[in-house]
Scaffold this active site. Sequence first.
Site, PDB file in Angstrom:
ATOM      1  N   GLY A 292      10.133  89.510  79.187  1.00  0.00           N
ATOM      2  CA  GLY A 292      10.038  90.003  80.571  1.00  0.00           C
ATOM      3  C   GLY A 292      10.324  88.828  81.385  1.00  0.00           C
TER       4      GLY A 292
ATOM      5  CD  GLN B  43       8.869  84.833  85.224  1.00  0.00           C
ATOM      6  OE1 GLN B  43       9.220  85.854  85.077  1.00  0.00           O
ATOM      7  NE2 GLN B  43       8.361  83.930  84.484  1.00  0.00           N
TER       8      GLN B  43
ATOM      9  CB  CYS C  35       4.200  82.906  82.102  1.00  0.00           C
ATOM     10  SG  CYS C  35       5.029  83.058  83.559  1.00  0.00           S
ATOM     11  CG  LEU C  36       9.972  83.508  79.688  1.00  0.00           C
ATOM     12  CD1 LEU C  36      11.280  84.090  79.869  1.00  0.00           C
ATOM     13  CD2 LEU C  36      10.090  82.570  78.304  1.00  0.00           C
TER      14      LEU C  36
ATOM     15  CG  HIS D 167       3.352  88.882  82.955  1.00  0.00           C
ATOM     16  ND1 HIS D 167       2.407  87.847  82.188  1.00  0.00           N
ATOM     17  CD2 HIS D 167       4.404  88.338  83.243  1.00  0.00           C
ATOM     18  CE1 HIS D 167       3.200  86.707  82.295  1.00  0.00           C
ATOM     19  NE2 HIS D 167       4.198  86.971  82.948  1.00  0.00           N
ATOM     20  CD  GLU D 168       7.870  89.802  83.601  1.00  0.00           C
ATOM     21  OE1 GLU D 168       8.262  89.093  84.475  1.00  0.00           O
ATOM     22  OE2 GLU D 168       7.705  89.456  82.195  1.00  0.00           O
TER      23      GLU D 168
ATOM     24  CG  HIS E 114       5.936  86.654  87.709  1.00  0.00           C
ATOM     25  ND1 HIS E 114       5.919  85.541  88.030  1.00  0.00           N
ATOM     26  CD2 HIS E 114       6.189  86.888  86.292  1.00  0.00           C
ATOM     27  CE1 HIS E 114       5.690  84.932  86.863  1.00  0.00           C
ATOM     28  NE2 HIS E 114       5.673  85.653  85.731  1.00  0.00           N
TER      29      HIS E 114
END
Length: 151
Positions: free
Chosen positions: A44, A49, A92-93, A134-135, A138
């Site tokens: 994701g 991000q 998380c990226l 999660h996304e 963000h």
Amino acid sequence: MIRPIVMYPDPGLGEMCTPVLDVAEVADLIADMFETMYAAPGRGLAAPQVGVLKRVFVMDAGWKTGDKTPVVMINPEILSRSTELQVNEEGCLSIPDTPRRVARPARVEVMWLDETGMQRRGAFDGFEAACICHENDHLDGILILDHEAAA
């Protein structure tokens, strides 16, 4: 085009994103986000991000296990969350090599616009529900580090 991923503690990751008013304006962004997510490799990726404070994220919860099902959510709204929880170790990226155990609803119902501007509504469970939460976090400036670590 693969875009650079914004890394924690960049202050943009803590910002509330603004709604997308014209889906056509984010078409290139969406294509870039998928390319960036797959290259990272993640499941994701939310617009902040990659430095864009708009309410859009992409995900493909199953691609790493051979079930490629890309999803675009523009202006997502979580309509309901189950009281039943699941606890997963999330990465998380934007915060590499820092997994965190996070409790999320086992099931969510979501309304969103897809990449064509069509309104969608669907229920998701398991890892897809966790990924959506999660996304979506963000988009509200919330990171996994903001959640109390689950046992």
